[in-house]
Design a protein around this motif. Sequence first.
Motif, PDB file in Angstrom:
ATOM      1  N   LYS A   1       0.833  -1.200   0.000  1.00  0.00           N
ATOM      2  CA  LYS A   1       0.000   0.000   0.000  1.00  0.00           C
ATOM      3  C   LYS A   1       0.868   1.250   0.000  1.00  0.00           C
ATOM      4  CE  LYS A   1      -4.416  -1.429   0.684  1.00  0.00           C
ATOM      5  NZ  LYS A   1      -5.596  -0.941  -0.039  1.00  0.00           N
ATOM      6  N   ASP A   2       1.937   1.204   0.785  1.00  0.00           N
ATOM      7  CA  ASP A   2       2.842   2.336   0.928  1.00  0.00           C
ATOM      8  C   ASP A   2       3.934   2.239  -0.134  1.00  0.00           C
ATOM      9  OD1 ASP A   2       4.713   4.261   1.707  1.00  0.00           O
ATOM     10  OD2 ASP A   2       4.279   3.970   3.830  1.00  0.00           O
ATOM     11  N   LYS A   3       4.036   3.260  -0.973  1.00  0.00           N
ATOM     12  CA  LYS A   3       5.014   3.217  -2.059  1.00  0.00           C
ATOM     13  C   LYS A   3       6.445   3.198  -1.533  1.00  0.00           C
ATOM     14  CE  LYS A   3       5.996   5.053  -6.625  1.00  0.00           C
ATOM     15  NZ  LYS A   3       5.645   6.044  -7.669  1.00  0.00           N
ATOM     16  N   LYS A   4       6.698   3.794  -0.351  1.00  0.00           N
ATOM     17  CA  LYS A   4       8.038   3.784   0.218  1.00  0.00           C
ATOM     18  C   LYS A   4       8.512   2.352   0.450  1.00  0.00           C
ATOM     19  CE  LYS A   4       7.746   8.286   2.527  1.00  0.00           C
ATOM     20  NZ  LYS A   4       7.770   8.999   3.847  1.00  0.00           N
ATOM     21  N   ASN A   5       7.610   1.494   0.943  1.00  0.00           N
ATOM     22  CA  ASN A   5       7.962   0.095   1.156  1.00  0.00           C
ATOM     23  C   ASN A   5       8.196  -0.623  -0.166  1.00  0.00           C
ATOM     24  OD1 ASN A   5       7.735   0.356   3.946  1.00  0.00           O
ATOM     25  ND2 ASN A   5       5.560  -0.175   3.946  1.00  0.00           N
ATOM     26  N   ALA A   6       7.423  -0.230  -1.184  1.00  0.00           N
ATOM     27  CA  ALA A   6       7.611  -0.825  -2.500  1.00  0.00           C
ATOM     28  C   ALA A   6       8.983  -0.464  -3.065  1.00  0.00           C
ATOM     29  CB  ALA A   6       6.508  -0.361  -3.448  1.00  0.00           C
ATOM     30  N   VAL A   7       9.398   0.771  -2.854  1.00  0.00           N
ATOM     31  CA  VAL A   7      10.712   1.218  -3.338  1.00  0.00           C
ATOM     32  C   VAL A   7      11.827   0.425  -2.650  1.00  0.00           C
ATOM     33  CG1 VAL A   7      12.321   3.157  -3.380  1.00  0.00           C
ATOM     34  CG2 VAL A   7       9.926   3.514  -3.987  1.00  0.00           C
ATOM     35  N   LYS A   8      11.704   0.188  -1.351  1.00  0.00           N
ATOM     36  CA  LYS A   8      12.703  -0.596  -0.620  1.00  0.00           C
ATOM     37  C   LYS A   8      12.785  -2.024  -1.172  1.00  0.00           C
ATOM     38  CE  LYS A   8      12.318   1.911   3.780  1.00  0.00           C
ATOM     39  NZ  LYS A   8      11.929   1.806   5.220  1.00  0.00           N
ATOM     40  N   GLN A   9      11.619  -2.593  -1.450  1.00  0.00           N
ATOM     41  CA  GLN A   9      11.597  -3.959  -1.987  1.00  0.00           C
ATOM     42  C   GLN A   9      12.204  -3.995  -3.389  1.00  0.00           C
ATOM     43  OE1 GLN A   9      11.216  -6.662  -0.627  1.00  0.00           O
ATOM     44  NE2 GLN A   9      10.063  -8.197  -1.769  1.00  0.00           N
ATOM     45  N   LEU A  10      11.939  -2.973  -4.170  1.00  0.00           N
ATOM     46  CA  LEU A  10      12.512  -2.907  -5.518  1.00  0.00           C
ATOM     47  C   LEU A  10      14.037  -2.885  -5.443  1.00  0.00           C
ATOM     48  CD1 LEU A  10      12.171  -2.578  -8.583  1.00  0.00           C
ATOM     49  CD2 LEU A  10      12.048  -0.098  -8.208  1.00  0.00           C
ATOM     50  N   GLU A  11      14.575  -2.126  -4.511  1.00  0.00           N
ATOM     51  CA  GLU A  11      16.033  -2.061  -4.340  1.00  0.00           C
ATOM     52  C   GLU A  11      16.594  -3.436  -3.981  1.00  0.00           C
ATOM     53  OE1 GLU A  11      16.550   0.899  -1.362  1.00  0.00           O
ATOM     54  OE2 GLU A  11      16.199   2.596  -2.725  1.00  0.00           O
ATOM     55  N   ALA A  12      15.885  -4.172  -3.129  1.00  0.00           N
ATOM     56  CA  ALA A  12      16.333  -5.503  -2.726  1.00  0.00           C
ATOM     57  C   ALA A  12      16.319  -6.465  -3.914  1.00  0.00           C
ATOM     58  CB  ALA A  12      15.449  -6.041  -1.601  1.00  0.00           C
ATOM     59  N   VAL A  13      15.280  -6.360  -4.738  1.00  0.00           N
ATOM     60  CA  VAL A  13      15.173  -7.231  -5.913  1.00  0.00           C
ATOM     61  C   VAL A  13      16.283  -6.929  -6.904  1.00  0.00           C
ATOM     62  CG1 VAL A  13      13.732  -7.770  -7.920  1.00  0.00           C
ATOM     63  CG2 VAL A  13      12.699  -7.600  -5.645  1.00  0.00           C
ATOM     64  N   LYS A  14      16.605  -5.664  -7.086  1.00  0.00           N
ATOM     65  CA  LYS A  14      17.677  -5.300  -8.017  1.00  0.00           C
ATOM     66  C   LYS A  14      19.041  -5.755  -7.489  1.00  0.00           C
ATOM     67  CE  LYS A  14      15.483  -1.578 -10.558  1.00  0.00           C
ATOM     68  NZ  LYS A  14      15.609  -0.200 -11.082  1.00  0.00           N
ATOM     69  N   LYS A  15      19.237  -5.684  -6.171  1.00  0.00           N
ATOM     70  CA  LYS A  15      20.483  -6.187  -5.591  1.00  0.00           C
ATOM     71  C   LYS A  15      20.616  -7.686  -5.783  1.00  0.00           C
ATOM     72  CE  LYS A  15      21.169  -2.630  -2.033  1.00  0.00           C
ATOM     73  NZ  LYS A  15      21.225  -2.361  -0.571  1.00  0.00           N
ATOM     74  N   ALA A  16      19.477  -8.364  -5.920  1.00  0.00           N
ATOM     75  CA  ALA A  16      19.485  -9.810  -6.154  1.00  0.00           C
ATOM     76  C   ALA A  16      19.807 -10.154  -7.603  1.00  0.00           C
ATOM     77  CB  ALA A  16      18.142 -10.408  -5.755  1.00  0.00           C
ATOM     78  N   GLY A  17      20.013  -9.127  -8.426  1.00  0.00           N
ATOM     79  CA  GLY A  17      20.422  -9.361  -9.807  1.00  0.00           C
ATOM     80  C   GLY A  17      19.355  -9.137 -10.847  1.00  0.00           C
TER      81      GLY A  17
END
Length: 293
Positions: free
Chosen positions: A132-148
């Motif tokens: 719901k919160d876009k800030k949390n979505a941005v954090k998750q996106l960063e984690a996914v990108k770090k995963a390659g």
Amino acid sequence: MKKIKQAIAAGVISLAVIFSGGAVLADHGGDKEIAVVNKGDTLYSLAKKHHMSVAQITDLNHLRGTTIYPGQRLILSGKEAGYHKIIAGSFSKKENAEKRAALLKKKEIAAAISTAVIDGKAYYRVQAGAFKDKKNAVKQLEAVKKAGIKDAFILSKEALHIFGLKPGDSYDEIASRMGKPKKTETQLNIKTLYYQGDGAGLRITLNKKDGTIDSLAVYPEYLSPRMFPALPFTRDEVVKIYGDANKTRTVTCYESAKCEELTYQLDHLELKARIDRDQATVQFLELTDLTDR
């Protein structure tokens, strides 16, 4: 008040501006507001009065020009995202999507596979969370990108509704948004609303426990696109408002004709849009609560 408390609990903060004077109706069904056009109103005067641009009103209501009409019901506020989804890949073959999901799970990132139909073709999307919160979505996106997964992105989906109405809203909110119908028929917990001619524009199923809306079906054929320009009357407008469908299928509609059915699902709601055999006109829109309330 109940909805406000739920929104705060979910971490969603929305700002509502209530304008004084004129025919502006506060909306309780879709985080939007409605203005009923009066004689002498222009798009410019409405935009100035409500601190918007003409382009904003035009876009929100799918207007093709600057002409507006007395009695017309216009949406005055922007779209409210229901969820921000992390898309970590989109594939035409399911096995490729499964490989991507397995890779994420090895990195201890939860992943699920969903489907989307784009231009008539099914794709398998790898989803790594919805927020719901876009800030949390941005954090998750960063984690996914770090995963390659460098091509991952955020897909924001608007909460499912029809002209701001959805299951769980009170029956009175229909008149607030759509206006008072010319005639209403009631059979058990089903209400049929007529706005013009002999055809039913809306059919509502009410919850037997609390009287709120369980499901609603809208039949654009019996509603005026001039009076309700923000309603989708064509397939293109459905896709513009709701995006790509989760799935499509061919169904038999009448006289053995073949029609297309678009299905959208988000949270606990499901929206079905039936497209006529001309592949353009909307026969009906039906929004249902999938939970057993």
